[in-house]
Design a protein around this motif. Structure first.
Motif, PDB file in Angstrom:
ATOM      1  N   ASN A 394       0.787  -1.241   0.000  1.00 12.42           N
ATOM      2  CA  ASN A 394       0.000   0.000   0.000  1.00 12.42           C
ATOM      3  C   ASN A 394       0.812   1.280   0.000  1.00 12.42           C
ATOM      4  O   ASN A 394       0.255   2.367  -0.005  1.00 12.42           O
ATOM      5  N   PRO A 417      -0.153   4.521  -5.333  1.00  8.26           N
ATOM      6  CA  PRO A 417      -1.141   3.565  -4.817  1.00  8.26           C
ATOM      7  C   PRO A 417      -2.323   4.321  -4.213  1.00  8.26           C
ATOM      8  O   PRO A 417      -2.159   5.437  -3.717  1.00  8.26           O
ATOM      9  N   LYS A 418      -3.470   3.707  -4.255  1.00  3.81           N
ATOM     10  CA  LYS A 418      -4.696   4.257  -3.658  1.00  3.81           C
ATOM     11  C   LYS A 418      -5.023   5.670  -4.149  1.00  3.81           C
ATOM     12  O   LYS A 418      -5.268   6.573  -3.356  1.00  3.81           O
ATOM     13  N   SER A 419      -4.924   5.882  -5.460  1.00  5.00           N
ATOM     14  CA  SER A 419      -5.310   7.199  -5.963  1.00  5.00           C
ATOM     15  C   SER A 419      -6.066   7.015  -7.272  1.00  5.00           C
ATOM     16  O   SER A 419      -6.072   5.936  -7.850  1.00  5.00           O
TER      17      SER A 419
END
Ligand code: GLU
Ligand code: MG
Length: 655
Positions: A394, A417-419
């Motif tokens: 992550n 990550p996570k966007s």
């Protein structure tokens, strides 16, 4: 190199070195995780954004002196409050930069698919300038100035910092540039110190001096310091620390592609355009108070962060280090990225074979694997105590650590990550222009060029050694008018990513076909075209524009922008560098000895400020149309859910 957060205590170089393999290994794991998840991500819309670095100036009218004001960092903190409170309503985003007199601004939202967005760029830049102006004191100014002419001269900052010798500056050990000018975020001084410690000595920047009739010959300064005397070359302007490079400003662009392959294609094609845009945007003819015989900053920054040891620079046999490395970590790209470009990748690339194998074993093609494995020959230059053991699934800090300190002409950026951000590329070479109009013109021109490349499936690739040759050519005094650059004769080889079919036949020697495939052309020919020689970027862009719908206001602006670029390329308008050079050479205080005094600098930058404000116009530099529109955010861009970092430009990790 704008930056956001900081986690834990900074580690010394000795400690960071111990973790180098750890950072490299986990960086690759993090890259593979991102790649696996997002390699098939498709359908992102083409977005783009600009990034301008500014300096803060203070004019002392009584003493005719201009200095760099060390308040950029504080003003930036104020400007960032709005983003912290309500990121969705920001029309601009602000980041700290390397020096305390700097500040970096981008539009609040990326521009996207609408032609009307081309008409927002300049207005947004003007708005950004205004936002900063609201925080300025009397006699302070914001300037999009690439290099402060007297950077490193006595009392060039406000407040002034006295330097008695290298001991005055424990971080950089510079004789000229105070540690107090470095932004206080630990990342910046850590980089400065660690680069110097890794190299084993101070960085050495030597810029050829412009020899005028009264310039001593040979020109050789003597310094009260043996290291400086040994490192400075005759007939060169000597500089000795990171601030001389990273304390300069530029104009950068970031593109989000619709998928990874398009990002790779854009990276490759734009890499060939970098030297041309460097020459055309040239704005740096003066260093440390002397007229130089170059017009651009690139090699200066390159040397300012050159952390290679003597072994790596080939000066001593390899004993403790892993590779002999041809270039600084700040330099032009070394290989193309698209599949099938291998034969144009004619530089002998230094790669970390272990990394390359790991990437290939994970299913990554050789071209991309070698790109990453080449970046991975470097050591991480900074590390923070709370950022050593990370969740590789992550987080991407170790990947970003090496990626973001490989400062190349182009940067290939995987989605964080996570966007919601897609695959991006960054165009990093342009020098900052004095006015919003000029900066917008460069941005719009380059974005339109990408539309043309993709729409017409153009092919600019040439052996990358020739792009390197062009990069050096771009440095020359008046390269925009006088130099010739290698370029492809025929760019319309549809759907053929390879350099040419002949290149794929191993019996065919590159040097035999070089003249047939490529020729040296002036910027005028490449940009404006020449019958039977080259179609020209601007005629291609105009053909493209004739086939898309553009509202009248936007078309008018684009026409003005293309006009500026066209005339800079034809030599009718001067580059900023040539204009500044002329200003100095014809100044009555100038003694034909290459020295750019405080008084000359004061007059020059005051004129620059008036030009930036539109208070005076200099028709040698450009003619600006009157009555430009004011900025309002295009309706289509408001609804994106914006992460707390630059959306397209999204470089949250600083330098
Ligand atoms: N200031 C640097 C330059 O002039 C760029 C730093 C960055 O990557 O933001 O190229
Ligand atoms: Mg920056």
């Amino acid at each position: 190199m704008g930056l956001l957060n900081f986690d834990g205590e900074p580690l010394s170089w000795e400690e960071t070195k111990k973790y180098a393999s750890h950072v490299r290994e986990h960086g690759i794991t993090q890259f593979l995780n991102i790649y696996e998840k997002l390699k098939n991500r498709h359908g992102d819309i083409l977005k783009w954004g600009d990034e301008v670095e500014y300096s803060l100036l203070h004019f002392d009218h009584e003493n005719r002196k201009v200095q760099l004001v060390l308040r950029g960092e504080k003003i930036c903190e104020k400007l960032m409050e709005k983003e912290e409170n309500d990121p969705d309503s920001c029309d601009s985003l602000w980041r700290k930069e390397y020096a305390r007199y700097m500040i970096e601004g981008t539009p609040g939202k990326p521009y996207g698919g609408l032609m009307a967005h081309f008409n927002m760029v300049e207005a947004n830049m003007a708005l950004r300038r205004k936002e900063v102006e609201e925080h300025l004191h009397e006699n302070e100014r914001i300037a999009s100035l690439t290099v402060f002419p007297r950077l490193g001269c006595d009392s060039f900052t406000l407040p002034e910092h006295k330097i008695e010798g290298p001991e005055s500056n424990p971080v950089s050990r510079s004789l000229f540039y105070p540690d107090g000018a470095i932004t206080s975020h630990p990342r910046f001084s850590l980089l400065t110190r660690n680069i110097r410690e890794r190299r084993g000595k101070k960085v050495a920047i030597n810029v050829p001096i412009f020899k005028d009739v009264n310039t001593p010959s040979p020109f050789q300064e003597t310094f009260p310091n043996p290291e400086a005397n040994a490192a400075s070359k005759p007939d060169h302007i000597y500089m000795d620390c990171m601030g001389f490079g990273m304390g300069n400003s530029c104009l950068q662009l970031t593109f989000q592609a619709c998928n990874i392959d398009e990002a790779r294609k854009l990276y490759d094609e734009l890499a060939t355009v970098c030297p041309l845009m460097l020459a055309l945007s040239a704005a740096s003819p003066i260093f440390r108070g002397y007229l130089a015989d170059i017009d651009v900053r690139w090699n200066v920054i390159s040397a300012s962060v050159d952390c290679r040891t003597d072994e790596e620079r080939g000066l001593k046999p390899l004993k403790n280090d892993r590779f002999v490395i041809r270039k600084s970590r700040y330099d032009s790209i070394d290989s193309y990225l698209s599949r099938g470009t291998n034969l144009c990748n004619d530089l002998n690339l230094e790669v970390d074979e272990g990394v390359k194998k790991r990437l290939e074993d994970a299913g990554i093609d050789e071209t991309l694997a070698q790109h990453i494995a080449h970046l991975w020959i470097r050591d991480p230059m900074t590390l923070f105590s709370k950022k050593i053991n990370l969740d590789d699934a992550n987080e991407s800090d170790h990947f970003e650590n090496l990626q973001s300190t490989n400062w190349q002409s182009m940067r290939f950026k995987p989605p964080p990550p996570k966007s919601s951000i897609g695959w991006r590329v960054e165009f990093r070479v342009c020098e900052a222009q004095l006015t919003d109009f000029e900066n917008a013109a460069f941005v719009v021109f380059i974005v339109l060029l990408t539309r043309v490349i993709l729409t017409y499936k153009l092919e600019f690739l040439m052996p990358i050694s020739m792009v390197d040759e062009n990069m050096q050519e771009a440095h020359k005094n008046d390269a925009a008018r006088k130099s010739e650059f290698w370029f492809r004769r025929n760019v319309q080889t549809n759907d053929s990513p390879q350099c040419c079919s002949c290149l794929f036949n191993n019996s065919c020697n590159l040097s035999d076909i070089k003249d047939e495939m490529y020729q040296k052309m002036s910027l005028d020919t490449i940009v404006n075209g020449k019958p039977d020689v080259f179609p020209g970027f601007i005629p291609l862009i105009k053909t493209y524009l004739n086939n898309v719908e553009v509202d009248i206001a936007t078309r008018c602006s684009i026409t003005e922008y293309l006009n500026l670029i066209s005339k800079r390329a034809s030599g009718e308008y001067l580059t900023t560098a040539q204009w500044m050079r002329d200003f100095v050479l014809s100044h009555n205080e100038y003694k034909k000895d290459s020295v750019v005094t405080d008084g000359i600098t004061y007059d020059l930058l005051w004129k620059c400020d008036q030009i930036a404000k539109g208070e005076v116009e200099d028709t040698k530099l450009f003619c600006k149309p009157k009555n430009k529109s004011s900025y309002s955010m295009p309706p289509g861009t408001r609804r994106h859910n914006t992460p707390k970092s630059h959306m397209v430009n999204g470089n949250s990790n600083g330098v």
